[in-house]
Enzyme design. Structure first.
Site, PDB file in Angstrom:
ATOM      1  N   LEU A 263       1.301  -1.514  -0.334  1.00 37.51           N
ATOM      2  CA  LEU A 263      -0.027   0.084   0.124  1.00 37.51           C
ATOM      3  C   LEU A 263       1.332   1.791  -0.164  1.00 37.51           C
ATOM      4  O   LEU A 263       1.985   0.872   0.578  1.00 37.51           O
ATOM      5  CB  LEU A 263      -0.581   0.138   1.086  1.00 37.51           C
ATOM      6  CG  LEU A 263      -1.841  -1.253   1.090  1.00 37.51           C
ATOM      7  CD1 LEU A 263      -2.405  -1.421   2.869  1.00 37.51           C
ATOM      8  CD2 LEU A 263      -2.557  -1.281  -0.094  1.00 37.51           C
ATOM      9  N   ASP A 264       0.432   2.020  -0.837  1.00 37.07           N
ATOM     10  CA  ASP A 264       0.911   3.719  -0.133  1.00 37.07           C
ATOM     11  C   ASP A 264       0.893   3.738   0.906  1.00 37.07           C
ATOM     12  O   ASP A 264       0.292   3.291   2.002  1.00 37.07           O
ATOM     13  CB  ASP A 264       0.968   4.179  -1.308  1.00 37.07           C
ATOM     14  CG  ASP A 264       0.361   4.759  -3.163  1.00 37.07           C
ATOM     15  OD1 ASP A 264       0.828   3.956  -4.007  1.00 37.07           O
ATOM     16  OD2 ASP A 264      -0.924   4.762  -3.606  1.00 37.07           O
ATOM     17  N   ARG A 265       2.344   4.869   1.353  1.00 36.79           N
ATOM     18  CA  ARG A 265       2.512   5.389   2.454  1.00 36.79           C
ATOM     19  C   ARG A 265       1.838   5.801   2.987  1.00 36.79           C
ATOM     20  O   ARG A 265       0.820   5.667   4.212  1.00 36.79           O
ATOM     21  CB  ARG A 265       3.602   6.558   2.435  1.00 36.79           C
ATOM     22  CG  ARG A 265       4.111   6.630   3.247  1.00 36.79           C
ATOM     23  CD  ARG A 265       5.110   8.792   3.606  1.00 36.79           C
ATOM     24  NE  ARG A 265       3.367   9.498   2.858  1.00 36.79           N
ATOM     25  CZ  ARG A 265       4.184  10.057   1.795  1.00 36.79           C
ATOM     26  NH1 ARG A 265       5.449  10.550   1.400  1.00 36.79           N
ATOM     27  NH2 ARG A 265       3.646  11.101   0.889  1.00 36.79           N
TER      28      ARG A 265
END
Length: 323
Positions: free
Chosen positions: A125-127
């Protein structure tokens, strides 16, 4: 107040098809023929995003250095895998490095002997994206799940809080190309450009997302339930009419491209709140956003070892229940 209960994955009946076209693209296609590269159809990164993203990265690094998992973060666990609820602003690598301590604490508490386990991230998942993240406990299970993700056999749902033009539809499937521009940024490309070579040697890949509107300005969407298809061929023709509105959507990605939902929301005219990289509002109704509002709501798949059906849901953040 919208209700964001998890529905069954909707089936898609043959919908009407809309193709986005714009006459101003003729000049771009002329340039495309000169350098033989596809022309990106989404805009470049806004100048404002550079400093904001740098500050967010520094903040996330600091937060990640102090972060540790607790049993309350565990959504599912068996002898082969563990699913966790990743918070916003924490890197996936931090989640992975924290799993061993979490498992060791549990084992020590049970009085049994701890042993080293090979943990692997099955998805990323993105940050600033929160929600379900899956970690496997062996190379064998990791390989099976990676293949399941690659073969699109894992079904995913996301919730996104957006600001922009109010959609005039209830459900929509958008199909486009996806790739890096010559400056390295991820961009939307025409569906017809899939397979063509990009600067740097990569190629345009297909990207497809089904969107369902849950609410507009906090009110449940009352649009007709008919579905439409958009096949992206030109720059977006969506223009803001009147004031921007808050839009809550559920997304069902049918491919697994980097920043897929964020890019498609931008193209459709309602970027994700706080997503300054893709034209999302940095400030809205007096609030400044320290990250984008995107949540990995669920994963559904066949268990790689038992064959049983697994559905993992992450609790919704407060913004997803407030519209």
């Amino acid at each position: 107040m919208p209700v964001c209960s998890l529905p069954s994955i909707p089936s898609i009946s043959p919908p009407s098809t809309t193709v986005f076209r714009s006459p101003i693209m003729a000049a771009h296609h002329h340039c495309d023929s000169l350098d033989n590269y596809p022309v990106p159809l989404s805009p470049p990164l806004p100048l404002i995003s550079k400093d904001i993203e740098l500050n967010r990265a520094m903040s996330a690094s600091s937060k990640s250095s102090l972060f540790s998992l607790s049993r309350s973060d565990v959504l599912h666990e068996d002898e082969w895998l563990i699913a966790l609820n990743k918070p916003q602003g924490v890197y996936c690598e931090t989640i992975l490095s924290s799993v061993q301590s979490l498992v060791n604490d549990c084992v020590c508490g049970s009085g049994t002997q701890s042993k080293k386990t090979e943990f692997h991230l099955a998805n990323r998942l993105d940050r600033d994206t929160s929600g379900v993240i899956l970690v496997t406990k062996s190379h064998k299970v990791a390989a099976k799940l990676v293949k399941a993700f690659t073969d699109h056999k894992v079904r995913k749902t996301y919730i996104a809080s957006c600001v922009g033009q109010a959609p005039k539809w209830k459900k929509m499937t958008i199909k486009s190309g996806h790739g890096r521009s010559k400056f390295g940024a991820w961009r939307v490309y025409a569906a017809k450009d899939v397979g063509r070579t990009l600067p740097g040697g990569s190629s345009v890949r297909d990207m497809e997302t089904l969107f369902e509107v849950l609410s507009i300005n906090g009110d449940q969407c009352n649009q007709e339930s008919s579905e439409i298809d958009i096949v992206v061929e030109e720059k977006s023709s969506v223009e803001l009419v009147g004031n921007k509105v808050a839009v809550l959507v559920r997304a069902y990605p049918r491919s697994g491209r980097t920043h897929q939902i964020r890019l498609h929301c931008q193209y459709l005219g309602f970027p994700v709140k706080g997503d300054v990289k893709y034209e999302g509002v940095y400030e809205w109704n007096g609030r400044v956003y320290d990250g984008h509002q995107l949540h990995a709501e669920s994963l559904s798949f066949e268990h790689p070892m038992t064959g049983s059906s697994i559905v993992i849901n992450a609790p919704l953040p407060s913004w997803a229940t407030q519209g």
